[in-house]
Design an enzyme around this catalytic site. Structure first.
Site, mmCIF file in Angstrom:
data_model
loop_
_atom_site.group_PDB
_atom_site.id
_atom_site.type_symbol
_atom_site.label_atom_id
_atom_site.label_comp_id
_atom_site.label_asym_id
_atom_site.label_seq_id
_atom_site.Cartn_x
_atom_site.Cartn_y
_atom_site.Cartn_z
ATOM 1 N N HIS A 1 43.577 48.981 44.224
ATOM 2 C CA HIS A 1 44.164 49.567 43.019
ATOM 3 C C HIS A 1 45.671 49.767 43.148
ATOM 4 O O HIS A 1 46.173 50.856 42.851
ATOM 5 C CB HIS A 1 43.509 50.915 42.703
ATOM 6 N N PRO A 2 46.448 48.780 43.571
ATOM 7 C CA PRO A 2 47.903 48.981 43.637
ATOM 8 C C PRO A 2 48.479 49.172 42.240
ATOM 9 O O PRO A 2 48.014 48.581 41.275
ATOM 10 C CB PRO A 2 48.398 47.678 44.278
#
Length: 521
Positions: free
Chosen positions: A476-477
């Protein structure tokens, strides 16, 4: 139209760079009235790989170079100097074509915090109508859900006793049972919903592009790598891209929209002369705008996995390690679109607080009826299951910077996991709570032993060292082109790049101190 050099120049009202979750939605919406001409550019191929459309196929795509950028971080100082693998979708549908399919919107309070920081239109009451409009919810309409939208949201097609036992065990430790993580509150334990339809993945490409049919005003180009945005002064006018060994240029009469994700969007801006001045000078890139916030503030959810040996041969490990059961599972899916091949990257899970003084949960748990040393690798030869935790609002911040002026070169990714005391404490406390759930009576008959970290790891220092040795991304960057009004914010509340004209970055925005939010993990 041809340029003087003979290179083809295309012209559209809108040019969208990146056919991932945001890009596909934008192409669908901007072309809907029939008047706007839209070009959608995707660096990867079309989504023809069979395993994209089988839910459990995400395991096959972790290290599939044809559809995955396969990035790596720089050595992480707080993770024993390890590089952390960062898979990202390089295919039509982007990461929605290779991700874990879970439908999670985020907590109401996170959106309200964005609004409180000056981003009007981003509070939960503001965004809820759009979530409802997007959904085709299997459970029907209620205050939080809608039907008839392009995105199918479905209950699990293969419930199993282990996943149900995890929910019961969490309830035994005091967590409420939560039927809907995207409803009134996220706290509690329950089953996840997925972005699937009839046992098949509903990526953004499937949900939004397929539903457009053959619109004459929408053109999609794959294997088209954007090289730079072309500016006339500070006005974005065109995208230069490479395709089949040729250079092409697409001019935009109205706007250029970058939807490349947390890594590729800031990379393209920096390659185009929009970014920290010192970085641009170092790589010989002519500066259009000194924008130090481009690539700044990178954050990610780190996961730490607890692996258990199961006492019964009911896990996916047992199916994969048995040729006969494996064959039956394949036949079941082929005939009915049901069974273990419909499993997403979490069957049940939980949201809880590591400190009762917190207003909302700061930890999410994903439960999986299988186990492996590393995601995307072979499952264990023994019966096993996994419960992983991730901290929802990490304070650690990193950066994304180009390493050269070559658009094909991977960028420098620094996330700096566990670089703050808050993050370290949350992960240690989260592991303690998760272990209590896994030791509760409802799971007792299924557990032989804890394999990793193992019974010998007990103290806070030992648990923290386990996090350092095993911690990895949960994919989930975010926040490298964040939204806000402060000097480091890249886009305003309407997602327009600050200081430039006719250019937006549209994907998962995060305000100055907000948390990343995903509709699919």
């Amino acid at each position: 139209m041809k340029a003087a050099s003979g290179a083809e120049i295309l012209e559209f009202d809108y040019v969208i760079v990146g056919a991932g979750s945001a890009g596909c939605v934008l192409a669908h919406r901007l072309s809907a009235n029939g008047r706007n001409s839209v070009l959608l550019l995707e660096a990867g191929p079309r989504d023809t790989n069979l395993w994209i459309h089988v839910p459990l196929g995400y395991g096959r795509l972790f290290k599939e170079k044809t559809v995955n950028w396969m990035y790596q971080t720089e050595p992480e100082p707080e993770l024993d100097g390890r590089r952390v693998f960062q898979p990202r979708g390089k295919v039509l549908g982007g990461s929605s074509s290779i991700n874990g399919l879970l439908y999670i919107r985020g907590q109401h309070e996170d959106y309200d915090r964005w609004r409180q920081h000056g981003n009007q239109g981003w509070g939960f009451d503001d965004v809820l109508p759009y979530f409802k409009k997007a959904e085709n919810q299997q459970r029907g309409v209620d205050d939080f859900h809608g039907i008839g939208g392009p995105l199918p949201v479905s209950d699990l097609g293969h419930p199993d006793p282990l996943s149900a036992a995890f929910i019961a065990a969490a309830a035994e430790t005091g967590l409420p049972v939560n039927r809907d993580f995207n409803g009134e509150s996220q706290e509690g334990a329950g089953f996840f919903q997925t972005t699937t339809r009839h046992g098949r993945r509903a990526s953004a490409a499937v949900a939004y592009l397929r539903s457009t049919g053959r619109r004459s005003n929408l053109r999609t180009e794959t294997s088209a790598l954007a090289r730079r945005i072309v500016f006339d002064g500070r006005r974005a006018v065109a995208v230069e891209y490479g395709q089949a060994g040729r250079r092409r240029t697409a001019r935009a009469r109205k706007e250029i929209i970058i939807s490349g994700g947390a890594f590729n969007s800031p990379q393209l801006l920096q390659l185009s002369g929009v970014g920290p001045a010192e970085l641009l000078r170092r790589h010989g890139i002519e500066m259009v705008l000194d924008a130090p916030g481009v690539g700044h503030d990178l954050q990610d959810h780190m996961q730490v996995r607890v692996i258990m040996r199961c006492s019964q041969r009911i896990t996916l490990n047992d199916i994969v390690n048995s040729p006969f059961r494996k064959l039956l599972t394949g036949l079941q899916y082929a005939a009915l679109r049901r069974g273990p091949l419909t499993i997403a990257a979490g069957t049940s899970g939980a949201f809880f607080k590591t400190n009762p003084r917190l207003a909302t949960p700061d930890i999410q748990v994903h439960f999986l009826p299988f186990s492996t040393d590393k995601m995307g690798e072979k499952l264990h030869p023994f019966s096993g299951f996994t419960a992983s935790l991730c901290q929802l609002r990490p304070e650690s911040r990193g950066s994304l910077r180009i390493k050269s002026a070559d658009p094909e070169a991977a960028p420098e990714i620094r996330i700096n996991y566990l670089s703050t005391e808050t993050d370290r404490a949350a992960n240690v406390e989260g592991l303690k709570i998760l272990r209590k759930i896994l030791a509760a009576p409802a799971l007792k008959s299924y557990v032989v032993e804890e394999i990793d970290p193992g019974a010998k790891v007990t103290s806070d220092d030992e648990l923290l060292q386990f996090c350092r040795a095993r911690g990895s991304t949960i994919y989930h960057p975010t926040s490298t082109c964040r939204m806000g009004n402060d000097p480091l914010a890249v886009v305003d509340q309407r997602l327009r790049v600050r200081g430039l004209e006719n250019l937006r970055v549209v994907e998962c925005p995060t305000s100055s101190r907000g948390t990343p939010t995903r509709w699919s993990s």
